[in-house]
Scaffold this active site. Structure first.
Site, short mmCIF file in Angstrom:
data_model
loop_
_atom_site.label_atom_id
_atom_site.label_comp_id
_atom_site.label_asym_id
_atom_site.label_seq_id
_atom_site.Cartn_x
_atom_site.Cartn_y
_atom_site.Cartn_z
N GLU A 50 0.84 -1.21 0.00
CA GLU A 50 0.00 0.00 0.00
C GLU A 50 0.87 1.26 0.00
O GLU A 50 0.72 2.15 0.85
CB GLU A 50 -1.00 -0.03 1.17
CG GLU A 50 -1.97 -1.19 1.04
CD GLU A 50 -3.21 -1.15 1.94
OE1 GLU A 50 -3.29 -0.29 2.84
OE2 GLU A 50 -4.11 -1.99 1.72
N GLU A 105 -4.77 -8.76 -0.60
CA GLU A 105 -5.58 -8.50 0.59
C GLU A 105 -7.04 -8.45 0.16
O GLU A 105 -7.41 -7.62 -0.67
CB GLU A 105 -5.18 -7.19 1.28
CG GLU A 105 -3.84 -7.29 1.99
CD GLU A 105 -3.50 -6.08 2.85
OE1 GLU A 105 -4.43 -5.43 3.38
OE2 GLU A 105 -2.30 -5.79 2.99
O1 AHR Z 1 -5.06 -6.18 6.75
C1 AHR Z 1 -5.03 -5.04 7.53
C2 AHR Z 1 -4.42 -3.86 6.81
O2 AHR Z 1 -5.21 -3.48 5.73
C3 AHR Z 1 -3.07 -4.07 6.20
O3 AHR Z 1 -2.03 -3.92 7.10
C4 AHR Z 1 -3.01 -2.99 5.16
O4 AHR Z 1 -2.21 -3.35 4.07
C5 AHR Z 1 -4.46 -2.78 4.78
O5 AHR Z 1 -4.81 -1.47 4.81
#
Ligand code: AHR
Length: 519
Positions: free
Chosen positions: A199, A323
């Site tokens: 991110e 994710e």
């Molecule tokens: O999964 C939780 C968080 O969500 C992670 O650390 C981040 O990459 C995303 O914003």
């Protein structure tokens, strides 16, 4: 944190349209074409994510060798056994946002001498670095998992990253490989996947795509392959519908990368700033909106993949959804920075819908990581001191194990709608594949909260005589497992299918996931 623009109603209508054809009848019809195999469903679509966040690592996986909780070299035995049974193909670590403030050298050597650090993203707790490179890679080795390591690009250096990869993977008589040997590990580990930052548009450094792409090229230059296993390099990808990010990353660094990430979380309410929605105790409005919102994955993938196709028509660069999953409000009474939430049959259904979407894009989506493995967000496993439970999401991952590495079989579906107020989504979802054991598997989901759905399947190119399998279902929309009642939502043998005159008929109870073996 990802942000999502509010175009959902229109987008979901489109997503639904591309997902299936709408039927007028209350019954679904399916045609499965076993004679026209599609791409292989990469096993890595069933990957997991373990971050130094709340009780995912500490207490969830690692209790340390001196803990009264039964453990093997510090890993809790109950969780090890559950993960072994799950057949986790690959595991992303150490973050997440944590990765871009993690300095790997703090997590090697004598545990009692490792420096602590402040976990600024997650709960403001002190991280003692007892779970580091050796603990992670040994865990993967014990469980036959392929490690997916996220490099620190945000606050780290190129040198730190290149030395870490040398430490982990070099067989040579080189400084970092020798440091590894001094710390008790002679043989290098296999690390097939590296994420170059996380991110980077947000917690990973608030970069612009141009800068992130150039940074990727720089890291890619210096992070070497130290063994004959070429490390796949995955660039930081977009949040949800940030198509411009994907475009710039592909334009500037598309030729250098092996994969490009995408993060998309399902929020019941789509409200990142207020209440995201609750994990249990919701009414039908949040049941519906959650499933509607998760189906947006289909639309997002179509759009991002179209951009990737423009730069990479041969599909050499993987789309890596590293994710995904449901993100609700944290359980009342827990540290909100620990992202601890319960997990219900709704979430298992959500996971199955996403599997089907990934399967349908198997030629481009070759990796995915649900967030997260233990005690965080849409977890497989919840723990409370010495107690452990398996969530409905665990069970759905376990039921779909035969799809890992299977060859997809095209399906055509005509489904009734699930209508709620003035919106609708498809009631039934289906996916099929020939598994590595050569048996055909068919998975079906009925999202209707209160009604049975009957699916009539034409089995083209398949002379099946029987259909056996398991079902995951529950009485309430938010049925879930608790430490007191851990078996409320567990797979059961399925008896609702029959094959006659070459046609398969499946009666799907309300809110159910069924995986069948056709023989
Ligand atoms: O999964 C939780 C968080 O969500 C992670 O650390 C981040 O990459 C995303 O914003």
């Amino acid at each position: 944190m990802p942000t999502l623009t509010r175009k959902l109603t229109a987008l979901v209508a489109l997503a639904a349209a591309s997902f299936c054809t709408q039927a007028d009848a209350a019954e679904a019809q399916l045609r499965l074409d076993a004679a026209a195999p599609g791409p292989v469903i990469n096993k890595n679509i069933y990957g997991q994510f373990a971050e130094h966040l709340g009780h995912c690592i500490y207490e969830g996986i690692w209790v340390g060798p001196d803990s009264p909780i039964p453990n093997t070299k510090g890993y809790r035995n109950d969780v090890l056994a559950a993960l072994k049974n799950l057949g986790v193909p690959q595991l992303r670590w150490p973050g997440g946002c944590f990765a871009d403030e993690y300095h790997w050298m703090d997590g090697i050597g004598d545990r009692s001498k490792r420096p602590s650090m402040f976990n600024s993203h997650w709960g403001g707790v002190v991280e003692n670095n007892h779970f580091g490179t050796h603990e992670f890679l040994d865990l993967c080795e014990m469980l036959g998992i392929e490690p997916y390591v996220c490099l620190n690009v945000g606050s780290g250096t190129v040198q730190e990253a290149m030395e870490w990869v040398e430490y982990m993977t070099s067989p040579a008589d080189s400084p970092m490989a020798n440091l590894r040997r001094a710390n008790g590990r002679d043989k290098p580990w296999k690390v097939p996947f590296l994420a170059v930052g996380n991110e980077s548009w947000g917690c990973g450094g608030n970069m612009r795509a141009e800068f992130c792409a150039d940074n990727f090229r720089r890291y890619n230059t210096f992070v070497k392959n130290y063994s004959d296993v070429k490390v796949q390099r995955i660039a930081c990808g977009a949040s949800a519908d940030d198509y411009d990010w994907t475009d710039k990353m592909m334009a500037i660094a598309g030729k250098q990368m092996n994969g490009l990430a995408l993060h998309y979380y399902t929020l019941p309410t789509n409200d990142w700033k207020g209440s995201k929605g609750v994990a249990t105790g919701f009414a039908e409005d949040q049941y519906f909106s959650t499933l509607r919102n998760t189906l947006q994955m289909e639309y997002l993938l179509n759009k991002h993949i179209a951009i990737m196709d423009k730069y990479d028509p041969e599909k050499k660069v993987a789309m890596v959804v590293d994710e995904w999953g449901i993100w609700t409000d944290s359980e009342p009474g827990t540290n909100p920075g620990f992202l601890y939430q319960q997990n219900s049959i709704r979430d298992a259904i959500l996971a199955a819908l996403n599997f089907h979407i990934f399967h349908a894009h198997a030629d481009r989506v070759t990796m995915a990581n649900i967030a997260q493995m233990v005690n965080v967000l849409q977890a497989m496993i919840l723990t409370d001191k010495e107690k452990m439970l398996l969530t409905p999401t665990y069970h759905v991952f376990e039921m779909y194990k035969p799809f890992q590495g299977a060859t997809s079989i095209p399906v055509k579906l005509l489904t009734p709608d699930y209508a709620f107020k003035d919106e609708k989504i498809p009631a039934v979802s289906a996916t099929a594949a020939r598994a590595t054991d050569d048996k055909v598997r068919l998975a079906l989901v009925n999202v209707l909260p209160n009604e049975t759905a009957t699916v009539t399947c034409a089995l083209a190119g398949l002379d099946a005589k029987s259909a056996t399998g398991r079902i995951l279902t529950a009485t309430a929309m938010d049925s879930h497992n608790t430490f007191a009642a851990p078996d409320t939502v567990v797979p059961q043998p399925f008896t609702g299918s029959v094959i006659a005159n070459g046609k398969l008929t499946v009666t799907l109870p309300a809110k159910s996931v069924v995986v069948l073996e056709l023989q």
